[in-house]
Design a protein around this motif. Structure first.
Motif, PDB file in Angstrom:
ATOM      1  N   PRO A   1       5.486  14.500   3.708  1.00 35.00           N
ATOM      2  CA  PRO A   1       3.992  14.869   2.192  1.00 35.00           C
ATOM      3  C   PRO A   1       3.159  13.540   2.836  1.00 35.00           C
ATOM      4  CG  PRO A   1       5.954  15.274   1.048  1.00 35.00           C
ATOM      5  CD  PRO A   1       6.425  14.598   2.344  1.00 35.00           C
ATOM      6  N   ASP A   2       2.055  13.651   2.543  1.00 38.52           N
ATOM      7  CA  ASP A   2       0.963  12.613   2.929  1.00 38.52           C
ATOM      8  C   ASP A   2       1.204  11.682   1.431  1.00 38.52           C
ATOM      9  OD1 ASP A   2      -0.770  10.922   4.205  1.00 38.52           O
ATOM     10  OD2 ASP A   2      -2.373  12.054   2.969  1.00 38.52           O
ATOM     11  N   ALA A   3       1.429  11.695   0.820  1.00 34.35           N
ATOM     12  CA  ALA A   3       1.952  10.168  -0.213  1.00 34.35           C
ATOM     13  C   ALA A   3       3.322   9.907   0.523  1.00 34.35           C
ATOM     14  CB  ALA A   3       2.112  11.459  -1.422  1.00 34.35           C
ATOM     15  N   TRP A   4       4.068  10.669   0.800  1.00 33.63           N
ATOM     16  CA  TRP A   4       5.398   9.849   1.477  1.00 33.63           C
ATOM     17  C   TRP A   4       5.148   8.683   2.686  1.00 33.63           C
ATOM     18  CZ3 TRP A   4      10.076  13.745   1.700  1.00 33.63           C
ATOM     19  CH2 TRP A   4      10.334  14.172  -0.089  1.00 33.63           C
ATOM     20  N   LEU A   5       3.321   8.897   3.556  1.00 35.08           N
ATOM     21  CA  LEU A   5       3.261   8.396   4.540  1.00 35.08           C
ATOM     22  C   LEU A   5       2.555   7.245   3.879  1.00 35.08           C
ATOM     23  CD1 LEU A   5       3.310  10.884   7.957  1.00 35.08           C
ATOM     24  CD2 LEU A   5       5.506   9.358   6.567  1.00 35.08           C
ATOM     25  N   GLY A   6       2.159   6.990   2.906  1.00 36.22           N
ATOM     26  CA  GLY A   6       0.989   6.054   1.953  1.00 36.22           C
ATOM     27  C   GLY A   6      -0.389   6.454   2.535  1.00 36.22           C
ATOM     28  N   ASN A   7      -0.310   7.930   2.794  1.00 36.52           N
ATOM     29  CA  ASN A   7      -2.318   8.511   2.723  1.00 36.52           C
ATOM     30  C   ASN A   7      -2.977   7.959   3.696  1.00 36.52           C
ATOM     31  OD1 ASN A   7      -1.519  10.349  -0.006  1.00 36.52           O
ATOM     32  ND2 ASN A   7      -1.995   8.095  -1.319  1.00 36.52           N
ATOM     33  N   LEU A   8      -1.709   8.106   5.241  1.00 38.09           N
ATOM     34  CA  LEU A   8      -2.739   8.024   6.437  1.00 38.09           C
ATOM     35  C   LEU A   8      -2.481   8.670   7.699  1.00 38.09           C
ATOM     36  CD1 LEU A   8      -0.752   3.960   6.893  1.00 38.09           C
ATOM     37  CD2 LEU A   8      -2.720   4.556   6.509  1.00 38.09           C
ATOM     38  N   LYS A   9      -2.384   9.630   6.592  1.00 44.60           N
ATOM     39  CA  LYS A   9      -2.548  10.766   7.907  1.00 44.60           C
ATOM     40  C   LYS A   9      -4.644  11.186   8.045  1.00 44.60           C
ATOM     41  CE  LYS A   9       0.421  14.757   7.437  1.00 44.60           C
ATOM     42  NZ  LYS A   9       1.051  15.742   7.458  1.00 44.60           N
ATOM     43  N   ASN A  10      -4.505  11.549   9.021  1.00 47.37           N
ATOM     44  CA  ASN A  10      -5.514  12.339   9.662  1.00 47.37           C
ATOM     45  C   ASN A  10      -6.515  10.545   8.695  1.00 47.37           C
ATOM     46  OD1 ASN A  10      -5.026  14.435  10.886  1.00 47.37           O
ATOM     47  ND2 ASN A  10      -4.760  15.432   8.495  1.00 47.37           N
ATOM     48  N   VAL A  11      -6.256   9.109   8.631  1.00 45.98           N
ATOM     49  CA  VAL A  11      -7.546   8.697   8.779  1.00 45.98           C
ATOM     50  C   VAL A  11      -7.389   7.319   9.881  1.00 45.98           C
ATOM     51  CG1 VAL A  11      -6.997   5.937   7.270  1.00 45.98           C
ATOM     52  CG2 VAL A  11      -6.160   8.310   6.383  1.00 45.98           C
ATOM     53  N   ASP A  12      -8.261   7.491  10.897  1.00 48.41           N
ATOM     54  CA  ASP A  12      -9.058   6.139  11.458  1.00 48.41           C
ATOM     55  C   ASP A  12      -7.701   5.287  11.214  1.00 48.41           C
ATOM     56  OD1 ASP A  12     -10.010   4.943  13.357  1.00 48.41           O
ATOM     57  OD2 ASP A  12     -12.114   5.807  13.443  1.00 48.41           O
ATOM     58  N   LEU A  13      -6.971   4.536  12.013  1.00 48.81           N
ATOM     59  CA  LEU A  13      -6.024   3.425  11.601  1.00 48.81           C
ATOM     60  C   LEU A  13      -7.255   2.163  11.853  1.00 48.81           C
ATOM     61  CD1 LEU A  13      -2.995   4.337  12.654  1.00 48.81           C
ATOM     62  CD2 LEU A  13      -3.786   4.668  10.490  1.00 48.81           C
ATOM     63  N   VAL A  14      -8.210   2.180  12.763  1.00 46.50           N
ATOM     64  CA  VAL A  14      -8.966   1.168  13.826  1.00 46.50           C
ATOM     65  C   VAL A  14     -10.382   0.914  12.827  1.00 46.50           C
ATOM     66  CG1 VAL A  14     -10.588   1.052  15.619  1.00 46.50           C
ATOM     67  CG2 VAL A  14      -8.468   2.139  15.967  1.00 46.50           C
ATOM     68  N   SER A  15     -10.501   1.701  11.936  1.00 46.19           N
ATOM     69  CA  SER A  15     -11.464   1.769  10.631  1.00 46.19           C
ATOM     70  C   SER A  15     -10.959   0.745  10.011  1.00 46.19           C
ATOM     71  CB  SER A  15     -12.281   3.189  10.725  1.00 46.19           C
ATOM     72  OG  SER A  15     -13.262   3.247  11.634  1.00 46.19           O
ATOM     73  N   ALA A  16      -9.681   1.966   9.209  1.00 44.25           N
ATOM     74  CA  ALA A  16      -9.450   0.956   8.612  1.00 44.25           C
ATOM     75  C   ALA A  16      -8.735  -0.111   8.723  1.00 44.25           C
ATOM     76  CB  ALA A  16      -7.818   1.817   7.730  1.00 44.25           C
ATOM     77  N   SER A  17      -8.592  -0.608   9.535  1.00 43.02           N
ATOM     78  CA  SER A  17      -7.710  -1.760  10.131  1.00 43.02           C
ATOM     79  C   SER A  17      -8.898  -3.607   9.891  1.00 43.02           C
ATOM     80  CB  SER A  17      -7.562  -1.937  11.577  1.00 43.02           C
ATOM     81  OG  SER A  17      -6.873  -3.128  11.949  1.00 43.02           O
ATOM     82  N   GLU A  18     -10.807  -2.923  10.205  1.00 46.19           N
ATOM     83  CA  GLU A  18     -12.130  -3.357  10.390  1.00 46.19           C
ATOM     84  C   GLU A  18     -12.033  -3.669   8.774  1.00 46.19           C
ATOM     85  OE1 GLU A  18     -14.292  -0.963  12.008  1.00 46.19           O
ATOM     86  OE2 GLU A  18     -13.751  -1.877  14.662  1.00 46.19           O
ATOM     87  N   GLN A  19     -12.107  -2.654   7.497  1.00 44.57           N
ATOM     88  CA  GLN A  19     -12.502  -2.859   6.536  1.00 44.57           C
ATOM     89  C   GLN A  19     -10.978  -3.772   5.831  1.00 44.57           C
ATOM     90  OE1 GLN A  19     -12.839   1.641   4.850  1.00 44.57           O
ATOM     91  NE2 GLN A  19     -14.416   1.511   7.198  1.00 44.57           N
ATOM     92  N   GLY A  20     -10.008  -4.540   5.928  1.00 40.46           N
ATOM     93  CA  GLY A  20      -9.520  -5.432   5.536  1.00 40.46           C
ATOM     94  C   GLY A  20      -7.959  -5.208   5.658  1.00 40.46           C
ATOM     95  N   GLY A  21      -7.900  -4.347   6.453  1.00 41.77           N
ATOM     96  CA  GLY A  21      -6.007  -4.100   6.830  1.00 41.77           C
ATOM     97  C   GLY A  21      -5.769  -5.237   8.188  1.00 41.77           C
TER      98      GLY A  21
END
Length: 220
Positions: free
Chosen positions: A173-193
């Motif tokens: 389940p997505d919840a077990w993966l920290g709700n990271l499924k289909n999330v743009d990891l590059v954009s998330a990284s730019e926003q404080g990751g």
């Protein structure tokens, strides 16, 4: 005077057969067969997907081996030569077979990791041996599958997103993966990751992944 004879019930042409009640033995056999079938299916899935055997290493033919050696030589060559930053040296390309053959040179990795390249995606299969003192499935080898979507967008930015992770063929389940499924990891990284994926994308000028091959060009 004689009394009239009692009326007789009308004659019935057929006899209604009542369904005999289900016996306890029949119920027991139905439950037993159902449980046995479930155990057989679970055992088959476990043997083929969860408790997996080693991955078969990729073996290149002579032509493929020679081409791979030339690519490796360009990367690790230690001959004395003037330093230069030729653009041609920034371009790298590897086939799926070449990547898996490189893993095969590391004996342990070849039997525990396999890479798959498809259009705009890279996937990997891991075989993770659990320690003997692990709380569950101690000593077993568990199969993990993971996929990344890797796309270069029209504005030349790169999107890297987790497609998912499966254990023994069962998607988590997505919840077990920290709700990271289909999330743009590059954009998330730019926003404080953590900044990791931002730095990875920042060093890539172009990237193209097609079925069985990856091509990329690094930035200066």
């Amino acid at each position: 005077m004689a009394e009239p004879a009692p009326s007789q019930a009308p004659h019935q042409s057929g006899r209604v057969h009542e369904k005999p009640p289900t016996s306890a033995l029949q119920i027991f056999m139905a439950v037993f067969l159902g449980v046995l079938l479930a155990l057989l299916i679970a055992g088959w899935l476990g043997y083929n997907y969860v408790f997996s055997t080693d991955i078969e290493p990729v073996e290149l033919n002579s032509a493929e081996e020679q081409a791979l050696e030339q690519k490796i030589e360009q990367i690790v060559r230690a001959e004395p030569q003037p330093y230069s930053e030729d653009d041609a040296k920034r371009e790298l390309s590897f086939s799926e077979r070449e990547l898996n053959a490189l893993l095969a040179r590391e004996t342990d990795m070849a039997q525990q990791l396999a890479i798959d390249l498809s259009d705009d995606a890279a996937s990997a299969t891991f075989l993770v041996p659990l320690p003997p003192d692990f709380p569950i499935m101690a000593g077993k080898t568990v199969r993990l599958d993971a996929g990344l979507e890797i796309i270069q967008l029209e504005d030349s930015s790169i999107r890297i997103a987790l497609k998912g992770v499966s254990v023994g063929g069962v998607p988590l389940p997505d919840a077990w993966l920290g709700n990271l499924k289909n999330v743009d990891l590059v954009s998330a990284s730019e926003q404080g990751g953590s900044g990791f994926w931002k730095q990875v994308a920042a060093g890539v000028d172009t990237i193209r992944i097609r079925d069985g091959e990856v091509q990329l060009k690094l930035r200066p």
